[in-house]
Enzyme design. Structure first.
Site, PDB file in Angstrom:
ATOM      1  N   ALA A 164       0.876  -1.185   0.000  1.00  0.00           N
ATOM      2  CA  ALA A 164       0.000   0.000   0.000  1.00  0.00           C
ATOM      3  C   ALA A 164       0.911   1.231   0.000  1.00  0.00           C
ATOM      4  CB  ALA A 164      -0.976   0.003   1.176  1.00  0.00           C
ATOM      5  N   HIS A 213       6.962   5.660   1.751  1.00  0.00           N
ATOM      6  CA  HIS A 213       7.731   4.504   1.272  1.00  0.00           C
ATOM      7  C   HIS A 213       8.668   4.908   0.130  1.00  0.00           C
ATOM      8  CE1 HIS A 213       3.933   2.325   2.668  1.00  0.00           C
ATOM      9  NE2 HIS A 213       4.875   1.740   3.391  1.00  0.00           N
ATOM     10  N   GLN A 228       3.382  -9.956  13.123  1.00  0.00           N
ATOM     11  CA  GLN A 228       3.460  -8.688  13.853  1.00  0.00           C
ATOM     12  C   GLN A 228       2.098  -8.074  14.121  1.00  0.00           C
ATOM     13  OE1 GLN A 228       5.908  -6.915  10.587  1.00  0.00           O
ATOM     14  NE2 GLN A 228       4.767  -5.050  11.030  1.00  0.00           N
ATOM     15  N   GLN A 249      10.512   1.093  15.941  1.00  0.00           N
ATOM     16  CA  GLN A 249      10.915  -0.014  15.059  1.00  0.00           C
ATOM     17  C   GLN A 249      12.363   0.181  14.616  1.00  0.00           C
ATOM     18  OE1 GLN A 249       8.339  -1.961  11.968  1.00  0.00           O
ATOM     19  NE2 GLN A 249       9.423  -0.563  10.626  1.00  0.00           N
ATOM     20  N   VAL A 279       7.590  11.513   6.095  1.00  0.00           N
ATOM     21  CA  VAL A 279       6.922  12.274   5.032  1.00  0.00           C
ATOM     22  C   VAL A 279       5.480  12.527   5.482  1.00  0.00           C
ATOM     23  CG1 VAL A 279       6.201  12.268   2.622  1.00  0.00           C
ATOM     24  CG2 VAL A 279       8.397  11.257   3.267  1.00  0.00           C
ATOM     25  N   SER A 339       0.563   7.264   6.034  1.00  0.00           N
ATOM     26  CA  SER A 339       0.491   5.889   6.532  1.00  0.00           C
ATOM     27  C   SER A 339      -0.469   5.110   5.658  1.00  0.00           C
ATOM     28  CB  SER A 339      -0.020   5.884   7.979  1.00  0.00           C
ATOM     29  OG  SER A 339      -0.462   4.582   8.341  1.00  0.00           O
ATOM     30  N   SER A 340      -0.162   3.844   5.452  1.00  0.00           N
ATOM     31  CA  SER A 340      -1.083   2.983   4.690  1.00  0.00           C
ATOM     32  C   SER A 340      -2.427   2.906   5.388  1.00  0.00           C
ATOM     33  CB  SER A 340      -0.496   1.580   4.553  1.00  0.00           C
ATOM     34  OG  SER A 340       0.798   1.652   3.986  1.00  0.00           O
ATOM     35  N   ARG A 341      -2.455   3.161   6.692  1.00  0.00           N
ATOM     36  CA  ARG A 341      -3.703   3.060   7.450  1.00  0.00           C
ATOM     37  C   ARG A 341      -4.577   4.310   7.338  1.00  0.00           C
ATOM     38  NH1 ARG A 341      -0.194  -0.338  11.047  1.00  0.00           N
ATOM     39  NH2 ARG A 341      -1.209  -2.365  11.072  1.00  0.00           N
TER      40      ARG A 341
HETATM   41  P1  AMP Z   1       5.089  -0.296   6.414  1.00  0.00           P
HETATM   42  O1  AMP Z   1       4.719  -0.641   5.011  1.00  0.00           O
HETATM   43  O2  AMP Z   1       4.058   0.492   7.129  1.00  0.00           O
HETATM   44  O3  AMP Z   1       5.623  -1.475   7.181  1.00  0.00           O
HETATM   45  O4  AMP Z   1       6.316   0.697   6.282  1.00  0.00           O
HETATM   46  C1  AMP Z   1       7.467   0.337   5.558  1.00  0.00           C
HETATM   47  C2  AMP Z   1       8.550   1.347   5.831  1.00  0.00           C
HETATM   48  O5  AMP Z   1       8.097   2.640   5.426  1.00  0.00           O
HETATM   49  C3  AMP Z   1       8.881   1.454   7.315  1.00  0.00           C
HETATM   50  O6  AMP Z   1      10.288   1.586   7.460  1.00  0.00           O
HETATM   51  C4  AMP Z   1       8.145   2.697   7.733  1.00  0.00           C
HETATM   52  O7  AMP Z   1       8.733   3.351   8.832  1.00  0.00           O
HETATM   53  C5  AMP Z   1       8.276   3.544   6.479  1.00  0.00           C
HETATM   54  N1  AMP Z   1       7.254   4.599   6.450  1.00  0.00           N
HETATM   55  C6  AMP Z   1       5.921   4.463   6.642  1.00  0.00           C
HETATM   56  N2  AMP Z   1       5.314   5.666   6.610  1.00  0.00           N
HETATM   57  C7  AMP Z   1       6.284   6.588   6.409  1.00  0.00           C
HETATM   58  C8  AMP Z   1       6.291   8.020   6.291  1.00  0.00           C
HETATM   59  N3  AMP Z   1       5.177   8.736   6.389  1.00  0.00           N
HETATM   60  N4  AMP Z   1       7.487   8.625   6.094  1.00  0.00           N
HETATM   61  C9  AMP Z   1       8.632   7.908   5.994  1.00  0.00           C
HETATM   62  N5  AMP Z   1       8.685   6.559   6.092  1.00  0.00           N
HETATM   63  C10 AMP Z   1       7.529   5.913   6.300  1.00  0.00           C
END
Ligand code: AMP
Length: 284
Positions: A32, A37, A61, A153, A176, A185-187
């Site tokens: 997502a 990302h 997780q 994390q 970002v 966030s994907s959420r």
């Molecule tokens: P996830 O897909 O949520 O597991 O995130 C994958 C990676 O993207 C992780 O290292 C997150 O910390 C990073 N990430 C998620 N959201 C952001 C954001 N808004 N800015 C920078 N990195 C992000």
């Protein structure tokens, strides 16, 4: 072309062809994909010659009442984004391939994983460290990039890499945000229009506390109260934690001293749980 590697065997075959002296950068994700990302992909591109991403929604997780089944999985759109960003390969394994029946080994970091999200999501970081170490063993990257969005994390993974002598360099990419401050966030797609309108208060609460700190308030209890009072401006927001912690160990501190601090917040908007954070610098 982004080469899509759908199982461990294809990944291993691809990895074996990466020549000595080629620096391999890795960005693990759950898909997502958004600009947060993609900023990590760009960071990996700067730091390495070849970039591989992974998309794996890691069941280990997620807690029993969390959003594993409804987690967004727009895989075709994700592959298009990786293509556009010039990512060389995508590892896209199945759950069965990653966790063969009878898998009974877990990786657990026992200190940095304890507070904040660790306290409210039991087993979450054990799931993260287990999958990330597996991914590191499979991909064997020289450098891996994680987002500061998930500051705890990052800290847990840095500790694991140090403690277990994993031969990889960890880089952190900055958070970002949307124009109104909401961390991508994907959420965020789960949020109703009303909740989306209230969500920037998380970032506002971090900024208010950073300002109070700059104005001379160093007491962590008082700073956290200021953060909570900003969240309380919307009754849609249910704070889960608002904490001021040591920036590295994430241990509790009574006052913000020479080492600065991590400001960290988690809150529910409806059934959606959001997190955000800000690092405040050391004194002087
Ligand atoms: P996830 O897909 O949520 O597991 O995130 C994958 C990676 O993207 C992780 O290292 C997150 O910390 C990073 N990430 C998620 N959201 C952001 C954001 N808004 N800015 C920078 N990195 C992000």
């Amino acid at each position: 072309m982004t080469l899509v590697l759908r199982d461990k065997a294809s990944l291993r075959a691809w990895r074996a062809k990466v020549t000595e002296g080629t620096r391999l950068g890795f960005v693990p994700t759950m898909g997502a994909l958004h600009e947060g990302h993609m900023s990590l992909m760009a960071r990996a591109r700067e730091a390495a010659d070849l970039v591989i991403a992974s998309i794996f929604v890691n069941p280990l997780q997620f807690g029993p009442n969390e959003d594993l089944s409804r987690y967004p999985r727009p895989i075709e759109a994700d592959i298009d984004k990786l293509e556009a960003a010039g990512v060389d390969a995508l590892f896209l394994p199945s759950v069965e391939d990653m966790y063969p029946q009878g898998a009974s080994t877990l990786v657990e970091e026992t200190l940095v994983s304890g507070p904040l999200c660790g306290a409210v999501r039991p087993g979450h970081f054990r799931g993260v460290t287990t999958v990330v170490l597996k991914l590191f063993n499979l991909v064997q990257p020289h450098v891996a990039v994680f987002g500061q969005k998930d500051a705890q994390q990052c800290a847990v993974i840095e500790r694991m890499v140090r403690d277990l002598d994993v031969p990889v360099e960890i880089l952190r990419g900055p958070i970002v945000r949307e124009a109104d401050g909401l961390a991508l966030s994907s959420r965020n797609v789960y949020l109703s229009a009303e909740d989306r309108a209230a969500a920037p208060l998380l970032h506002k609460s971090l900024e208010a506390v950073a300002e109070a700190y700059a104005a001379g308030e160093h007491d962590t209890e008082k700073l956290a109260q200021i953060g909570l009072s900003v969240l309380a401006r919307s009754e849609r927001i249910k704070a889960q934690y608002w904490e001021v912690r040591d920036p590295e160990s994430l241990g509790a501190i009574a006052t913000v001293g020479m080492r600065g601090a991590l400001l960290a917040v988690a809150a529910y908007l409806g059934t959606t749980r959001l997190i955000d954070n800000l690092v405040i610098g050391p004194e002087g």
